[in-house]
Design a protein around this motif. Structure first.
Motif, PDB file in Angstrom:
ATOM      1  N   ASP A  98       0.374  -1.326  -0.297  1.00 54.07           N
ATOM      2  CA  ASP A  98      -0.375   0.034   0.403  1.00 54.07           C
ATOM      3  C   ASP A  98       0.640   1.392   0.128  1.00 54.07           C
ATOM      4  OD1 ASP A  98      -2.482   1.381   0.406  1.00 54.07           O
ATOM      5  OD2 ASP A  98      -1.732   1.612   1.900  1.00 54.07           O
ATOM      6  N   LYS A  99       1.617   1.358   0.927  1.00 54.09           N
ATOM      7  CA  LYS A  99       2.561   2.870   0.832  1.00 54.09           C
ATOM      8  C   LYS A  99       4.307   2.032   1.827  1.00 54.09           C
ATOM      9  CE  LYS A  99      -0.645   5.958   3.663  1.00 54.09           C
ATOM     10  NZ  LYS A  99      -1.441   5.487   3.715  1.00 54.09           N
ATOM     11  N   MET A 100       4.355   0.976   1.116  1.00 50.98           N
ATOM     12  CA  MET A 100       6.230   0.136   1.040  1.00 50.98           C
ATOM     13  C   MET A 100       6.587   0.766   2.044  1.00 50.98           C
ATOM     14  SD  MET A 100       5.258  -0.847  -1.550  1.00 50.98           S
ATOM     15  CE  MET A 100       7.399  -2.129  -1.686  1.00 50.98           C
ATOM     16  N   LYS A 101       6.092   1.422   3.452  1.00 45.15           N
ATOM     17  CA  LYS A 101       6.572   1.874   4.313  1.00 45.15           C
ATOM     18  C   LYS A 101       5.850   2.518   5.451  1.00 45.15           C
ATOM     19  CE  LYS A 101       7.593   7.055   3.268  1.00 45.15           C
ATOM     20  NZ  LYS A 101       7.881   7.717   2.332  1.00 45.15           N
ATOM     21  N   THR A 102       6.553   2.746   6.805  1.00 40.44           N
ATOM     22  CA  THR A 102       5.798   2.588   8.150  1.00 40.44           C
ATOM     23  C   THR A 102       6.497   4.174   8.365  1.00 40.44           C
ATOM     24  OG1 THR A 102       4.677   0.644   8.488  1.00 40.44           O
ATOM     25  CG2 THR A 102       4.582   2.033  10.367  1.00 40.44           C
ATOM     26  N   VAL A 103       5.945   4.834   9.675  1.00 43.77           N
ATOM     27  CA  VAL A 103       6.953   6.089   9.856  1.00 43.77           C
ATOM     28  C   VAL A 103       6.203   6.755  10.764  1.00 43.77           C
ATOM     29  CG1 VAL A 103       7.469   8.511   9.469  1.00 43.77           C
ATOM     30  CG2 VAL A 103       7.372   7.279   6.783  1.00 43.77           C
ATOM     31  N   VAL A 104       7.562   7.026  11.726  1.00 39.63           N
ATOM     32  CA  VAL A 104       7.565   7.871  13.543  1.00 39.63           C
ATOM     33  C   VAL A 104       8.548   8.499  12.876  1.00 39.63           C
ATOM     34  CG1 VAL A 104       7.460   7.302  15.369  1.00 39.63           C
ATOM     35  CG2 VAL A 104       6.083   5.075  14.181  1.00 39.63           C
ATOM     36  N   GLY A 105       7.757  10.307  13.027  1.00 41.87           N
ATOM     37  CA  GLY A 105       8.406  11.005  12.894  1.00 41.87           C
ATOM     38  C   GLY A 105       9.439  10.929  14.070  1.00 41.87           C
ATOM     39  N   ALA A 106      10.143  12.327  14.001  1.00 44.93           N
ATOM     40  CA  ALA A 106      11.218  12.781  14.409  1.00 44.93           C
ATOM     41  C   ALA A 106      10.346  13.189  16.075  1.00 44.93           C
ATOM     42  CB  ALA A 106      11.967  14.380  13.899  1.00 44.93           C
ATOM     43  N   ASN A 107      11.016  13.127  17.352  1.00 47.96           N
ATOM     44  CA  ASN A 107      11.129  14.035  18.525  1.00 47.96           C
ATOM     45  C   ASN A 107       9.538  13.251  18.950  1.00 47.96           C
ATOM     46  OD1 ASN A 107      12.979  15.962  17.818  1.00 47.96           O
ATOM     47  ND2 ASN A 107      12.048  16.109  16.642  1.00 47.96           N
ATOM     48  N   CYS A 108       9.711  12.061  18.826  1.00 49.56           N
ATOM     49  CA  CYS A 108       8.409  11.539  19.302  1.00 49.56           C
ATOM     50  C   CYS A 108       8.361  10.189  20.551  1.00 49.56           C
ATOM     51  CB  CYS A 108       7.946  10.139  18.578  1.00 49.56           C
ATOM     52  SG  CYS A 108       6.440  10.432  17.058  1.00 49.56           S
ATOM     53  N   LEU A 109       7.524  10.335  21.085  1.00 51.94           N
ATOM     54  CA  LEU A 109       7.849   9.845  22.316  1.00 51.94           C
ATOM     55  C   LEU A 109       6.718   8.643  22.205  1.00 51.94           C
ATOM     56  CD1 LEU A 109       8.500   8.686  25.118  1.00 51.94           C
ATOM     57  CD2 LEU A 109       6.878  10.256  25.763  1.00 51.94           C
ATOM     58  N   VAL A 110       7.163   7.144  21.723  1.00 56.98           N
ATOM     59  CA  VAL A 110       5.627   6.070  21.754  1.00 56.98           C
ATOM     60  C   VAL A 110       6.353   5.254  23.133  1.00 56.98           C
ATOM     61  CG1 VAL A 110       5.358   3.856  20.294  1.00 56.98           C
ATOM     62  CG2 VAL A 110       6.624   6.137  19.424  1.00 56.98           C
ATOM     63  N   MET A 111       5.397   5.294  23.821  1.00 58.20           N
ATOM     64  CA  MET A 111       5.396   4.640  24.944  1.00 58.20           C
ATOM     65  C   MET A 111       4.998   2.927  24.941  1.00 58.20           C
ATOM     66  SD  MET A 111       3.553   7.089  28.269  1.00 58.20           S
ATOM     67  CE  MET A 111       4.192   8.916  27.291  1.00 58.20           C
ATOM     68  N   ALA A 112       5.916   2.128  26.306  1.00 65.40           N
ATOM     69  CA  ALA A 112       5.933   0.998  26.542  1.00 65.40           C
ATOM     70  C   ALA A 112       4.741   0.480  26.098  1.00 65.40           C
ATOM     71  CB  ALA A 112       6.190   0.782  27.691  1.00 65.40           C
ATOM     72  N   TYR A 113       5.252  -0.966  25.847  1.00 71.21           N
ATOM     73  CA  TYR A 113       3.902  -1.878  24.398  1.00 71.21           C
ATOM     74  C   TYR A 113       3.275  -2.042  24.176  1.00 71.21           C
ATOM     75  CZ  TYR A 113       5.149  -4.507  28.823  1.00 71.21           C
ATOM     76  OH  TYR A 113       6.082  -5.924  29.327  1.00 71.21           O
ATOM     77  N   ALA A 114       3.768  -0.156  23.163  1.00 74.61           N
ATOM     78  CA  ALA A 114       2.503   0.041  22.090  1.00 74.61           C
ATOM     79  C   ALA A 114       2.898  -0.041  20.169  1.00 74.61           C
ATOM     80  CB  ALA A 114       3.196   1.605  21.917  1.00 74.61           C
ATOM     81  N   HIS A 115       2.058  -0.486  19.835  1.00 72.56           N
ATOM     82  CA  HIS A 115       2.212  -0.801  18.677  1.00 72.56           C
ATOM     83  C   HIS A 115       1.960  -0.344  17.473  1.00 72.56           C
ATOM     84  CE1 HIS A 115       1.998  -4.016  15.462  1.00 72.56           C
ATOM     85  NE2 HIS A 115       0.931  -4.243  15.012  1.00 72.56           N
ATOM     86  N   VAL A 116       2.786   0.441  16.470  1.00 74.23           N
ATOM     87  CA  VAL A 116       2.400   1.080  15.340  1.00 74.23           C
ATOM     88  C   VAL A 116       2.444   0.049  14.007  1.00 74.23           C
ATOM     89  CG1 VAL A 116       3.445   2.730  14.086  1.00 74.23           C
ATOM     90  CG2 VAL A 116       3.701   2.676  16.727  1.00 74.23           C
ATOM     91  N   ALA A 117       0.873  -0.405  13.888  1.00 79.10           N
ATOM     92  CA  ALA A 117       1.222  -1.431  12.663  1.00 79.10           C
ATOM     93  C   ALA A 117       1.491  -0.441  10.990  1.00 79.10           C
ATOM     94  CB  ALA A 117      -0.587  -1.826  12.380  1.00 79.10           C
ATOM     95  N   HIS A 118       1.547  -1.718  10.395  1.00 82.45           N
ATOM     96  CA  HIS A 118       1.761  -1.519   8.680  1.00 82.45           C
ATOM     97  C   HIS A 118       1.324  -0.606   8.009  1.00 82.45           C
ATOM     98  CE1 HIS A 118      -1.804  -2.948   7.405  1.00 82.45           C
ATOM     99  NE2 HIS A 118      -1.763  -4.232   8.786  1.00 82.45           N
ATOM    100  N   ASP A 119       2.172   0.447   7.687  1.00 82.21           N
ATOM    101  CA  ASP A 119       1.626   1.530   5.924  1.00 82.21           C
ATOM    102  C   ASP A 119       0.848   2.542   7.259  1.00 82.21           C
ATOM    103  OD1 ASP A 119       1.894   0.504   3.816  1.00 82.21           O
ATOM    104  OD2 ASP A 119       0.778  -1.117   5.240  1.00 82.21           O
ATOM    105  N   CYS A 120       1.405   2.764   8.843  1.00 79.05           N
ATOM    106  CA  CYS A 120       1.168   3.865   9.316  1.00 79.05           C
ATOM    107  C   CYS A 120       2.326   4.928   9.305  1.00 79.05           C
ATOM    108  CB  CYS A 120       0.704   3.469  10.971  1.00 79.05           C
ATOM    109  SG  CYS A 120      -0.532   1.776  11.457  1.00 79.05           S
ATOM    110  N   MET A 121       1.158   6.332   9.254  1.00 81.35           N
ATOM    111  CA  MET A 121       2.284   7.786   9.019  1.00 81.35           C
ATOM    112  C   MET A 121       1.914   7.977  10.222  1.00 81.35           C
ATOM    113  SD  MET A 121       3.460   7.431   6.443  1.00 81.35           S
ATOM    114  CE  MET A 121       3.528   5.597   5.271  1.00 81.35           C
ATOM    115  N   VAL A 122       2.703   8.904  11.464  1.00 83.19           N
ATOM    116  CA  VAL A 122       2.800   9.070  12.361  1.00 83.19           C
ATOM    117  C   VAL A 122       3.146  10.677  12.051  1.00 83.19           C
ATOM    118  CG1 VAL A 122       3.453   9.036  14.687  1.00 83.19           C
ATOM    119  CG2 VAL A 122       2.721   7.519  13.736  1.00 83.19           C
ATOM    120  N   GLY A 123       3.287  11.560  12.602  1.00 81.90           N
ATOM    121  CA  GLY A 123       3.680  12.622  12.677  1.00 81.90           C
ATOM    122  C   GLY A 123       4.917  13.035  13.051  1.00 81.90           C
ATOM    123  N   ASN A 124       5.684  14.509  13.153  1.00 85.80           N
ATOM    124  CA  ASN A 124       7.064  14.535  14.388  1.00 85.80           C
ATOM    125  C   ASN A 124       6.001  15.190  15.363  1.00 85.80           C
ATOM    126  OD1 ASN A 124       8.390  14.466  12.126  1.00 85.80           O
ATOM    127  ND2 ASN A 124       7.626  16.009  11.476  1.00 85.80           N
TER     128      ASN A 124
END
Length: 263
Positions: A98-124
């Motif tokens: 679909d998008k060929m990539k998953t992105v978690v942007g710059a300066n993010c905080l992803v806390m314990a046990y979180a899941h970011v699935a395929h083709d998600c686009m998370v900003g900065n």
């Protein structure tokens, strides 16, 4: 970086000052930028693209194979932006066709046990709380906050500077600049505290309040409300961001709590 108790594939591209703790596994086709720290027992899988000064805590798995039965082994990636913190046991899947990539942007905080699935686009500058579960193809705007244990439905869009309360089921799109809470998830006012922290001035905040009064507190449907907003309020970045978000919503936007009472 030379850690004898870690496994690093010889084809991985890792900057010289990356710190790799014991029992880390780094696969081939991986790139890791300067100043990054990778905690013990983290697994960095094929297709990972990790920026500078990232912190990946123990047990995290980055660029895992998508949990998607349509995935056919295509070569895809998962990006982690500069200065982002990935806490314990976070999982980030790489993209699909679909998008060929998953992105978690710059300066993010992803806390314990979180899941970011395929083709998600998370900003900065986003915050993803403990145990947040994001299904595939979710889009999250800059500075959004998703509080702990929330579940985000596939293809949902969350606008910039939005705040989602803990334990929410996010089934509809959440427009920018607002707070959302309750069950079912509903508009709960604008995120005025967050906006002030990020430098929005009173005139901008007042304009955003007026936009959402028309959208959520009047008797107009969404189409009528958007027409009224564009007729009564002068063009601005904030006005256009809201109207464009709503017009481009694929799943429809959340309602206000008061309108649900009326229903």
């Amino acid at each position: 970086m030379n850690q004898p108790l870690a496994y690093i594939h010889p084809e991985a591209k890792i900057a010289q000052n990356v710190v790799v703790e014991p029992f880390v596994t780094i696969h081939k086709n991986v790139e890791i930028g300067e100043g990054t720290w990778i905690g013990s027992n983290a697994v960095i899988m094929e297709g990972a693209r990790i920026g500078k000064n990232v912190k990946i805590f123990p047990g995290a798995v980055i660029s895992s194979v998508p949990q998607d039965l349509k995935f056919a082994g295509e070569v895809t990636t998962a990006y982690i932006g500069d200065n982002t913190v990935i806490r314990e046991f976070v999982t980030v899947s790489r993209g699909t066709i679909d998008k060929m990539k998953t992105v978690v942007g710059a300066n993010c905080l992803v806390m314990a046990y979180a899941h970011v699935a395929h083709d998600c686009m998370v900003g900065n500058s986003c915050i993803i709380g403990n145990a947040v579960q994001m299904a595939g193809h979710v889009e999250v705007g800059d500075y959004a906050i998703i509080s702990a244990t929330s579940a985000v439905h596939q293809f949902v869009k969350i606008g910039a500077h939005a705040f989602i309360s803990g334990g929410s089921k996010v089934l509809k799109d959440v427009p920018p600049f607002i707070k959302s809470a309750r069950e079912p998830l509903s508009y709960a006012g604008i995120n005025s505290v967050g906006l002030r922290r990020r430098g929005f001035v009173s005139d901008q905040i007042n304009e955003i309040q007026q936009i959402y009064r028309i959208l959520f507190m009047s008797s107009l449907n969404n189409t009528q409300a958007l027409d009224t907003i564009e007729l009564e309020l002068p063009p601005s970045r904030e006005r256009d961001e809201v109207t464009n978000f709503i017009r481009n919503s694929g799943r429809g936007i959340i309602k206000s709590y008061l309108s649900r009472d009326a229903d």
